[in-house]
Design an enzyme around this catalytic site. Structure first.
Site, PDB file in Angstrom:
ATOM      1  N   CYS A   9      32.530  30.245  39.889  1.00 28.27           N
ATOM      2  CA  CYS A   9      31.313  30.704  39.224  1.00 28.27           C
ATOM      3  C   CYS A   9      30.675  29.481  38.555  1.00 28.27           C
ATOM      4  O   CYS A   9      31.058  28.356  38.855  1.00 28.27           O
ATOM      5  CB  CYS A   9      31.597  31.845  38.238  1.00 28.27           C
ATOM      6  N   ASN A  12      33.286  28.846  34.867  1.00 30.80           N
ATOM      7  CA  ASN A  12      34.725  29.100  35.004  1.00 30.80           C
ATOM      8  C   ASN A  12      35.356  29.662  33.727  1.00 30.80           C
ATOM      9  O   ASN A  12      36.478  29.339  33.389  1.00 30.80           O
ATOM     10  CB  ASN A  12      35.451  27.836  35.478  1.00 30.80           C
ATOM     11  N   CYS A  14      34.250  33.259  32.837  1.00 33.86           N
ATOM     12  CA  CYS A  14      34.054  34.710  32.905  1.00 33.86           C
ATOM     13  C   CYS A  14      34.416  35.270  34.281  1.00 33.86           C
ATOM     14  O   CYS A  14      35.493  35.821  34.478  1.00 33.86           O
ATOM     15  CB  CYS A  14      32.607  35.090  32.581  1.00 33.86           C
ATOM     16  N   ARG A  15      33.492  35.120  35.217  1.00 31.73           N
ATOM     17  CA  ARG A  15      33.655  35.783  36.516  1.00 31.73           C
ATOM     18  C   ARG A  15      34.791  35.223  37.353  1.00 31.73           C
ATOM     19  O   ARG A  15      35.612  35.985  37.874  1.00 31.73           O
ATOM     20  CB  ARG A  15      32.342  35.708  37.316  1.00 31.73           C
ATOM     21  N   SER A  16      34.868  33.905  37.512  1.00 31.27           N
ATOM     22  CA  SER A  16      35.910  33.366  38.402  1.00 31.27           C
ATOM     23  C   SER A  16      37.317  33.547  37.838  1.00 31.27           C
ATOM     24  O   SER A  16      38.230  33.853  38.608  1.00 31.27           O
ATOM     25  CB  SER A  16      35.615  31.921  38.811  1.00 31.27           C
ATOM     26  N   ASP A 123      26.806  38.329  36.067  1.00 33.23           N
ATOM     27  CA  ASP A 123      27.338  37.424  35.057  1.00 33.23           C
ATOM     28  C   ASP A 123      27.291  38.125  33.700  1.00 33.23           C
ATOM     29  O   ASP A 123      26.217  38.394  33.171  1.00 33.23           O
ATOM     30  CB  ASP A 123      26.512  36.135  35.001  1.00 33.23           C
TER      31      ASP A 123
END
Length: 151
Positions: A9, A12, A14-16, A123
């Protein structure tokens, strides 16, 4: 033969990391020999823990991501990992832009693996806790689809 997957993301945190946690849990449940990691396009959060809201969301779902640390995508990732999975179209475009000529990695979008071709994982960074729950649901569904593909 071991397979390897890198989730990417922007920062690095939150999402990933959520995607990495969901996928690690799924491959462990299936006893698949797959190496996982996550990274960011930008160098905003190198060596930082995931966002506290991401940690809390994963924990509520039985997954501990608190030991993960932010890092930036590097050229060696394109030959180290079999699959590099981007969280959104901008991340995918940036990966294609920085991908070295000798890349062996297959690039894809996370939600492609959930049957939502071309869609981006939301996000949650600038929103509230609810956004993290949506992100967790999305990356968990995609983690199952990717594990199906790799098993």
């Amino acid at each position: 033969m071991f397979k390897s997957v890198l989730f990417v993301c922007l920062g690095n945190i939150c999402r990933s990391p959520l995607a990495e946690g969901a996928f690690r849990t799924e491959v462990a449940r299936r006893k698949l020999p797959i190496v996982t990691d996550s990274a960011g396009i930008a160098a905003y959060h190198i060596n930082e823990k995931p966002d506290p809201r991401a940690i809390a969301t994963a924990k509520r779902n039985g997954v501990d991501i608190s030991g993960l640390r932010g890092r930036q995508v590097k050229p060696a990732d394109f030959t180290r990992f079999d699959h590099i999975v981007a969280m959104d179209a901008d991340n995918l475009a940036n990966l294609k832009r920085i991908m070295p000529a000798n890349s062996t990695a297959q690039l894809s979008l996370m939600l492609d693996w959930a049957g939502r071709k071309g869609e981006s994982v939301q996000d949650p960074y600038y929103g509230d806790e609810g956004g993290f729950n949506i992100t967790w649901a999305d990356v968990s569904a995609a983690a199952k689809g990717l594990a199906d593909h790799l098993s």
